[in-house]
Design a protein around this motif. Structure first.
Motif, PDB file in Angstrom:
ATOM      1  N   UNK A 141       0.831  -1.218   0.000  1.00  0.00           N
ATOM      2  CA  UNK A 141       0.000   0.000   0.000  1.00  0.00           C
ATOM      3  C   UNK A 141       0.861   1.262   0.000  1.00  0.00           C
ATOM      4  N   UNK A 142       1.938   1.252   0.785  1.00  0.00           N
ATOM      5  CA  UNK A 142       2.819   2.429   0.832  1.00  0.00           C
ATOM      6  C   UNK A 142       3.389   2.703  -0.567  1.00  0.00           C
ATOM      7  N   UNK A 143       3.831   1.641  -1.230  1.00  0.00           N
ATOM      8  CA  UNK A 143       4.396   1.803  -2.590  1.00  0.00           C
ATOM      9  C   UNK A 143       3.361   2.388  -3.545  1.00  0.00           C
ATOM     10  N   UNK A 144       2.140   1.873  -3.462  1.00  0.00           N
ATOM     11  CA  UNK A 144       1.085   2.339  -4.378  1.00  0.00           C
ATOM     12  C   UNK A 144       0.840   3.836  -4.197  1.00  0.00           C
ATOM     13  N   UNK A 145       0.674   4.279  -2.956  1.00  0.00           N
ATOM     14  CA  UNK A 145       0.275   5.676  -2.707  1.00  0.00           C
ATOM     15  C   UNK A 145       1.447   6.645  -2.829  1.00  0.00           C
ATOM     16  N   UNK A 146       2.668   6.189  -2.533  1.00  0.00           N
ATOM     17  CA  UNK A 146       3.789   7.140  -2.607  1.00  0.00           C
ATOM     18  C   UNK A 146       4.214   7.401  -4.059  1.00  0.00           C
ATOM     19  N   UNK A 147       3.612   6.677  -5.010  1.00  0.00           N
ATOM     20  CA  UNK A 147       3.959   6.954  -6.408  1.00  0.00           C
ATOM     21  C   UNK A 147       3.216   8.189  -6.925  1.00  0.00           C
ATOM     22  N   UNK A 148       2.363   8.789  -6.087  1.00  0.00           N
ATOM     23  CA  UNK A 148       1.673  10.039  -6.448  1.00  0.00           C
ATOM     24  C   UNK A 148       2.124  11.146  -5.503  1.00  0.00           C
ATOM     25  N   UNK A 149       1.946  12.373  -5.964  1.00  0.00           N
ATOM     26  CA  UNK A 149       2.342  13.524  -5.146  1.00  0.00           C
ATOM     27  C   UNK A 149       1.113  13.975  -4.342  1.00  0.00           C
ATOM     28  N   UNK A 150       0.923  13.360  -3.190  1.00  0.00           N
ATOM     29  CA  UNK A 150      -0.315  13.576  -2.433  1.00  0.00           C
ATOM     30  C   UNK A 150      -0.083  14.374  -1.159  1.00  0.00           C
ATOM     31  N   UNK A 151      -1.123  15.086  -0.740  1.00  0.00           N
ATOM     32  CA  UNK A 151      -1.097  15.717   0.584  1.00  0.00           C
ATOM     33  C   UNK A 151      -1.847  14.855   1.598  1.00  0.00           C
ATOM     34  N   UNK A 152      -2.931  14.206   1.122  1.00  0.00           N
ATOM     35  CA  UNK A 152      -3.777  13.448   2.048  1.00  0.00           C
ATOM     36  C   UNK A 152      -4.205  12.103   1.462  1.00  0.00           C
ATOM     37  N   UNK A 153      -4.305  11.117   2.346  1.00  0.00           N
ATOM     38  CA  UNK A 153      -4.874   9.808   1.992  1.00  0.00           C
ATOM     39  C   UNK A 153      -6.067   9.621   2.926  1.00  0.00           C
ATOM     40  N   UNK A 154      -7.250   9.541   2.332  1.00  0.00           N
ATOM     41  CA  UNK A 154      -8.490   9.531   3.137  1.00  0.00           C
ATOM     42  C   UNK A 154      -9.161   8.171   3.053  1.00  0.00           C
ATOM     43  N   UNK A 155      -9.700   7.735   4.169  1.00  0.00           N
ATOM     44  CA  UNK A 155     -10.484   6.502   4.158  1.00  0.00           C
ATOM     45  C   UNK A 155     -11.754   6.673   4.985  1.00  0.00           C
ATOM     46  N   UNK A 156     -12.769   5.887   4.640  1.00  0.00           N
ATOM     47  CA  UNK A 156     -14.043   5.938   5.372  1.00  0.00           C
ATOM     48  C   UNK A 156     -14.186   4.758   6.315  1.00  0.00           C
ATOM     49  N   UNK A 157     -13.085   4.088   6.578  1.00  0.00           N
ATOM     50  CA  UNK A 157     -13.128   2.932   7.486  1.00  0.00           C
ATOM     51  C   UNK A 157     -12.213   3.218   8.673  1.00  0.00           C
TER      52      UNK A 157
END
Ligand code: SF4
Ligand code: SF4
Length: 427
Positions: A241-257
């Motif tokens: 999961x870390x690899x997947x999301x760090x490939x984008x230039x993001x400020x926030x990762x949001x979840x509803x769970x």
């Protein structure tokens, strides 16, 4: 033994005061010393000292726990009971391994596009043989006693289209303006497989502040594996999961769970710290710093902005619809988020908010208890069902798909009419 032995100092801080018994949901039902943290710590200490083996009895006591964190939060000596109990589960898995069925399930949770979704689809073809539609609730009821599920249990129906396969989510995986997206959405298994509507409503709410990315390569947060003691599988999922999301230039990762936000914020860092890999730990820290539960991220509206939907929220007799809120342990105890979901409901709906008794008592689902010991798990839900009945609420809102599943089953079992929804369903 390394993981467990490293916690021996913390374990020895226990002064056996018994405070943890007063808050423990499993102790409240079973009334046996080993059901509460104090008893579990004594057993674990006996195992570390070589006075006890990893027999079935030991494992049963260690698994009689929802990992709610109530004992840890109330412990005057500051013992991290949850960490110790989970290390005991991990020790068991290291020494004895896991069953074939559990190993198959955990390994195939690795990829939302892999074996698991296909297996779930296949099983759902036989739903009519095993389940009947509930005449009153949103879900299916088992026709006879099934392994793990038991008889008469209300289970959620598998979504017709999984969230990550919906046109909306797929579009946001490959959107042309993706480089502008500073916010990404993490679905988790509950939203993906069972409650895609919660994911779609979450995106809609998030998109009001800008484009949202939904990486299609995301995988399970690993908490089912983690709580079953299979820390290695949980670690692999965290790294993926870390690899997947760090490939984008993001400020926030949001979840509803709430379980996922706890995992992504706190558990990933913990299990990756065990590797001792400094570079990976730094990446896990950066990832965790971006994670927000949707209830803490969505803005609260000022009362003057509330004009729409007033009529829809009146019951037939003209009485206002009453909503109450259940605190998921992973949001309340593990992230300290209590006011934000309540403020969202109060400020963004015109429902009448009424607090129930014991809103933060555990629903009974967590720590794998609903899978390992359904009878105990749903007995814990009875107290919650009583509180909801007494509140006379029409709606129970919460912020965790797991709690929603457990509460719907519990309310169905104990004859409470209130509807159970996610907070985003109300916005
Ligand atoms: S509350 Fe803490 S110190 Fe007291 S018995 Fe429980 S674990 Fe031990
Ligand atoms: S984590 Fe919760 S269920 Fe487990 S021993 Fe502590 S209070 Fe009891």
């Amino acid at each position: 033994m390394k993981r467990l032995a490293s916690l021996a100092g913390d374990l020895n801080k226990c002064v056996k005061c018994g405070t943890c018994r007063s808050i423990c949901p499993t102790f409240r039902v079973i009334g046996r010393e080993s059901a509460a943290a104090r008893g579990k710590l004594s057993l674990i200490r006996a195992y570390i000292n070589g006075d006890m083996g990893l027999g079935d009895d030991y494992l049963r006591h260690i698994k009689e726990c929802t990992m709610c964190g109530g004992c840890r939060d109330s412990c005057p000596a500051g013992v991290d009971t949850v960490r110790i109990i989970n290390a005991a589960r991990a020790e068991h898995v290291e020494k004895e391994g896991v069953s074939f069925a559990a190993s198959f399930m955990m390994k195939n949770l690795l990829d939302y596009k892999g074996v698991m979704p296909r297996a779930l689809r296949y099983v759902s073809k036989f739903r009519g043989l095993l389940f009947k539609d509930s005449p009153t609730e949103n879900g299916l009821v088992s026709r006879f006693s099934l392994p793990v599920i038991g008889c008469g249990r209300l289970v959620p129906e598998l979504a017709g289209t999984f969230f990550l396969d919906t046109a909306e989510a797929k579009t946001l995986d490959a959107a042309p303006d993706i480089n502008e997206a500073k916010v990404a959405f993490y679905s988790g298994c509950g939203v993906n497989f069972l409650m895609p509507d919660v994911g779609l409503k979450s995106i809609k709410a998030l998109e009001k502040s800008g484009p949202v990315l939904v990486p299609g390569a995301q995988v399970c947060c690993g908490m089912p594996a983690y709580y079953s003691g299979d820390v290695e599988t949980a670690k692999k999922l965290a790294i993926k999961n870390i690899k997947v999301f760090e490939s984008y230039d993001l400020d926030y990762i949001i979840t509803s769970c709430a379980t996922c936000s706890h995992a992504l914020k706190n558990v990933f860092k913990d299990i990756i710290a065990e590797t001792g890999d400094k570079a990976l730990m730094e990446r896990a820290g950066k990832f965790a710093a971006k994670v927000r539960d949707i209830t803490e991220f969505l803005p609260i509206k000022s009362p003057s902005a509330l004009t729409e939907g007033q009529d829809e929220n009146q019951s037939a007799g003209g009485k206002k619809t009453v909503v109450t809120y259940h605190d998921p342990c992973h949001l309340n105890r593990n992230q300290g988020i209590r006011d934000a979901p309540r403020d969202l409901i109060k400020s963004r709906t015109d429902l009448e908010f009424k607090e129930m008794r014991f809103p933060c008592s555990c629903c009974g689902l967590g720590g794998g208890l609903a899978m390992n010991n359904y009878e105990l798990s749903v007995k814990i839900t009875e107290r919650k069902a009583d509180s909801i009945r007494d509140s006379e609420a029409d709606i129970v809102a919460t912020a965790c798909p797991g709690c929603i599943v457990q509460l719907r089953d519990g309310l169905h079992k104990y004859g409470v009419k209130a509807k159970v929804v996610h907070v985003v369903d109300l916005l």
